[in-house]
Enzyme design. Structure first.
Site, PDB file in Angstrom:
ATOM      1  CG  ASP A   1      -8.785  -4.155  -2.546  1.00 32.76           C
ATOM      2  OD1 ASP A   1      -9.926  -4.062  -2.065  1.00 32.76           O
ATOM      3  OD2 ASP A   1      -8.217  -3.241  -3.150  1.00 32.76           O
TER       4      ASP A   1
ATOM      5  CG  HIS B   1      -2.071   0.925   1.090  1.00 36.08           C
ATOM      6  ND1 HIS B   1      -1.988   2.251   1.396  1.00 36.08           N
ATOM      7  CD2 HIS B   1      -3.325   0.705   0.618  1.00 36.08           C
ATOM      8  CE1 HIS B   1      -3.150   2.814   1.128  1.00 36.08           C
ATOM      9  NE2 HIS B   1      -3.978   1.905   0.651  1.00 36.08           N
TER      10      HIS B   1
HETATM   11  N1  CMC Z   1       4.167  -7.441  -4.949  1.00 35.89           N
HETATM   12  C1  CMC Z   1       5.490  -7.455  -5.105  1.00 35.89           C
HETATM   13  N2  CMC Z   1       6.308  -6.399  -4.916  1.00 35.89           N
HETATM   14  C2  CMC Z   1       5.723  -5.255  -4.547  1.00 35.89           C
HETATM   15  C3  CMC Z   1       4.337  -5.159  -4.361  1.00 35.89           C
HETATM   16  C4  CMC Z   1       3.541  -6.305  -4.576  1.00 35.89           C
HETATM   17  N3  CMC Z   1       2.219  -6.276  -4.414  1.00 35.89           N
HETATM   18  N4  CMC Z   1       4.020  -3.883  -3.991  1.00 35.89           N
HETATM   19  C5  CMC Z   1       5.175  -3.223  -3.957  1.00 35.89           C
HETATM   20  N5  CMC Z   1       6.202  -4.036  -4.281  1.00 35.89           N
HETATM   21  C6  CMC Z   1       7.635  -3.702  -4.302  1.00 35.89           C
HETATM   22  C7  CMC Z   1       7.976  -2.842  -5.508  1.00 35.89           C
HETATM   23  O1  CMC Z   1       8.344  -3.641  -6.615  1.00 35.89           O
HETATM   24  C8  CMC Z   1       9.116  -2.043  -4.956  1.00 35.89           C
HETATM   25  O2  CMC Z   1      10.269  -2.870  -4.942  1.00 35.89           O
HETATM   26  P1  CMC Z   1      11.745  -2.244  -5.201  1.00 35.89           P
HETATM   27  O3  CMC Z   1      11.961  -1.276  -4.075  1.00 35.89           O
HETATM   28  O4  CMC Z   1      12.666  -3.427  -5.185  1.00 35.89           O
HETATM   29  O5  CMC Z   1      11.665  -1.555  -6.534  1.00 35.89           O
HETATM   30  C9  CMC Z   1       8.744  -1.783  -3.505  1.00 35.89           C
HETATM   31  O6  CMC Z   1       7.888  -2.883  -3.156  1.00 35.89           O
HETATM   32  C10 CMC Z   1       7.999  -0.483  -3.282  1.00 35.89           C
HETATM   33  O7  CMC Z   1       6.879  -0.472  -4.146  1.00 35.89           O
HETATM   34  P2  CMC Z   1       6.256   0.821  -4.826  1.00 35.89           P
HETATM   35  O8  CMC Z   1       5.692   0.435  -6.147  1.00 35.89           O
HETATM   36  O9  CMC Z   1       7.241   1.957  -4.770  1.00 35.89           O
HETATM   37  O10 CMC Z   1       5.097   1.171  -3.819  1.00 35.89           O
HETATM   38  P3  CMC Z   1       3.937   2.166  -4.103  1.00 35.89           P
HETATM   39  O11 CMC Z   1       3.657   2.793  -2.816  1.00 35.89           O
HETATM   40  O12 CMC Z   1       4.230   3.066  -5.251  1.00 35.89           O
HETATM   41  O13 CMC Z   1       2.767   1.184  -4.596  1.00 35.89           O
HETATM   42  C11 CMC Z   1       0.858  -0.201  -4.604  1.00 35.89           C
HETATM   43  C12 CMC Z   1       1.706   0.803  -3.795  1.00 35.89           C
HETATM   44  C13 CMC Z   1      -0.436  -0.468  -3.817  1.00 35.89           C
HETATM   45  C14 CMC Z   1       0.475   0.408  -5.965  1.00 35.89           C
HETATM   46  C15 CMC Z   1       1.658  -1.505  -4.798  1.00 35.89           C
HETATM   47  O14 CMC Z   1       2.021  -2.035  -3.546  1.00 35.89           O
HETATM   48  C16 CMC Z   1       0.882  -2.541  -5.606  1.00 35.89           C
HETATM   49  O15 CMC Z   1       0.871  -2.444  -6.836  1.00 35.89           O
HETATM   50  N6  CMC Z   1       0.230  -3.533  -4.942  1.00 35.89           N
HETATM   51  C17 CMC Z   1      -0.575  -4.518  -5.616  1.00 35.89           C
HETATM   52  C18 CMC Z   1      -1.894  -3.911  -6.005  1.00 35.89           C
HETATM   53  C19 CMC Z   1      -2.819  -3.744  -4.820  1.00 35.89           C
HETATM   54  O16 CMC Z   1      -3.036  -4.662  -4.056  1.00 35.89           O
HETATM   55  N7  CMC Z   1      -3.416  -2.536  -4.734  1.00 35.89           N
HETATM   56  C20 CMC Z   1      -4.462  -2.282  -3.735  1.00 35.89           C
HETATM   57  C21 CMC Z   1      -4.121  -1.173  -2.817  1.00 35.89           C
HETATM   58  S1  CMC Z   1      -5.281  -1.161  -1.449  1.00 35.89           S
HETATM   59  C22 CMC Z   1      -6.784  -0.720  -2.132  1.00 35.89           C
HETATM   60  C23 CMC Z   1      -6.855   0.718  -2.467  1.00 35.89           C
HETATM   61  O17 CMC Z   1      -6.737   1.532  -1.555  1.00 35.89           O
HETATM   62  O18 CMC Z   1      -7.055   1.028  -3.654  1.00 35.89           O
END
Ligand code: CMC
Length: 436
Positions: free
Chosen positions: A371, A313
């Site tokens: 989710d 998240h």
């Molecule tokens: N699986 C694997 N790796 C992950 C995941 C995941 N679900 N989420 C983040 N990471 C890794 C990402 O690859 C990165 O790694 P590195 O530092 O080695 O490059 C690190 O963790 C930080 O990730 P980020 O993309 O910078 O984090 P963010 O804050 O930009 O993204 C997110 C948050 C929710 C978009 C992401 O965690 C994600 O895509 N999760 C899966 C989709 C999901 O479940 N979304 C629902 C969110 S809750 C409902 C809502 O409020 O909408």
């Protein structure tokens, strides 16, 4: 918003004069540096793609402490709301700032139930869609179309219009979501049943048949109500910011909420519950629990784009408090429906266990989000996977409209207009086509 005692000083290494920037304090949470005069004073913009360090507004609705894993609506912890209040009480809280007493609750519920039907003409609008259209595509269209059906509540600058639009949206979303579902199956639409609770009525419109009596299962009713409460608002997330930005141009509330629905659809946001179930299905189809290890290797591989959906998240870096509550509901629903041994649920638990212990996830502070469990609950209840995000949209509508109304009432509100760092070609002349 209160001025803090300290100020921020911004200095430049090229000798340009430094400037002082005011700092404001909220009730809780990080202070903000006010950069509104930055461009006027320095000719510079700030650069913050993804708004990692930017507060786009002041708001008194929802507070999140991502490090502590706390979520509060109007100061009330989500755990207390989820266990003591139903969705309509939560709507009242988000919209008007206070929890209703019994009389106010009865009056509010009555107002909402009076608006649950949609204009009959919407059925014909619906017919233009393919039967296999994605429900979120239909919902985006239907919500936008409300502005064509309810002309008397489209003036965003009129508080009465905004109030009626709020009630209409909260009341009609379940009807529209259920219509999208019934349409996809070729089933007759069920008119709302106003004697039922908000969640019970939604179940009735989704699952009842005009030929038979329908009895609402109280465990499922409670589970759906909890899904609604947990998803009702989440401060300035992507879809809420979209609604605010869209509404900031003065467009009507239905159009602004339709923009929110469209944004929510994405798999990184509200579409995650659908994506999570599709992921579980795919693992199940290709080997089940035995394949979890292999799948996790793919997730952790830097060269792969596979993510563990339902994990991580932007704000919660400890745990998602909604996930804890949803996990409880998940267990209750599966037990009540005799699905504890459901292979998909077992698979989800295996994935969760590995992820919570794995260094990759621990180091990045990736925890199951709401989710991860809400998809499992909805599937058990009988909501088809491609409808999950529609249910999320139904619940989030109240948050969107509360945030929109707050923005319009804010004397500092302006049309949202971000700036950019331009990295394209500098000015150049067009050559005649033969010389290009
Ligand atoms: N699986 C694997 N790796 C992950 C995941 C995941 N679900 N989420 C983040 N990471 C890794 C990402 O690859 C990165 O790694 P590195 O530092 O080695 O490059 C690190 O963790 C930080 O990730 P980020 O993309 O910078 O984090 P963010 O804050 O930009 O993204 C997110 C948050 C929710 C978009 C992401 O965690 C994600 O895509 N999760 C899966 C989709 C999901 O479940 N979304 C629902 C969110 S809750 C409902 C809502 O409020 O909408």
């Amino acid at each position: 918003m209160k001025l803090a005692d300290n100020k921020a000083t911004l200095s430049f290494s090229n000798g340009s004069p430094s400037i002082e920037l005011p700092v404001y304090q909220g009730t809780v949470g990080p202070d903000v540096v006010d950069i509104r005069k930055l461009y006027g004073q320095t000719g510079m913009f700030t650069y913050d793609p993804g708004f990692l360090s930017t507060a786009s507004c002041q708001s008194a609705i929802t507070y999140i402490d991502g490090d502590k894993g706390e979520l509060q609506y109007r100061g009330y912890p989500i755990e207390q709301l989820a266990t003591n209040c139903d969705f309509l009480e939560t709507c009242h809280l988000l919209l008007y700032g206070n929890l209703p007493d019994a009389a106010a609750k009865a009056q509010f519920s009555k107002r909402v139930t009076q608006h649950t039907m949609v204009n009959e003409q919407m059925q014909f609008f619906m017919r233009g869609f393919r039967r296999d259209a994605h429900p979120m595509a239909i919902l985006t269209g239907l919500v936008g179309a409300l502005s064509a059906f309810y002309h008397d509540s489209t003036d965003i600058n009129n508080p009465e219009h905004r109030d009626v639009a709020a009630i209409r949206l909260i009341a009609k979303m379940p009807t529209l979501v259920a219509m999208a579902y019934r349409y996809s199956l070729g089933l007759p639409y069920m008119y709302p049943r106003n004697s039922l609770s908000y969640a019970g009525n939604f179940m009735h419109m989704m699952f009842a048949s005009p030929c038979e009596d329908y009895v609402v299962n109280p465990v499922i009713e409670r589970a759906l109500d909890r899904i609604f409460v947990l998803h009702a608002d989440h401060e300035q997330n992507a879809s809420t910011s979209t609604v605010r930005l869209c509404g900031s141009s003065g467009t009507n509330p239905f159009a602004a909420i339709a923009a929110g629905v469209a944004c929510l659809w994405g798999p990184a946001h509200g579409g995650a519950n659908e994506a999570c179930l599709n992921m579980l299905d795919e693992i199940q189809r290709t080997g089940g629990v035995a394949k979890v290890g292999q799948f996790m290797e793919q997730v952790k591989d830097k060269n792969s784009t596979v993510k563990l959906m339902g994990f991580g998240h932007r704000v919660y870096k400890n745990y998602d408090p909604r996930a804890k509550l949803m996990q409880e509901t998940c267990k209750e629903v599966l037990a009540a429906l005799g699905l504890e041994n459901d292979p998909l649920f077992k698979l989800a638990m295996a994935l969760e266990k590995i992820a919570l212990e794995d260094d990759y996830f621990v180091q990045r502070k990736l925890y199951p989000n709401v989710d991860f469990y809400s998809g499992i609950v909805q599937r058990a209840i009988g909501v088809p996977v491609n409808m999950f995000t529609g249910v999320f949209a139904l619940a989030r509508t109240v948050g969107w409209i509360a945030q929109l109304n707050e923005m319009i009432g804010d004397p500092e509100y302006k049309i949202g207009r971000p700036r950019q760092l331009f990295t394209g070609a500098a000015r150049r002349d067009v050559l005649p086509i033969a010389k290009r």
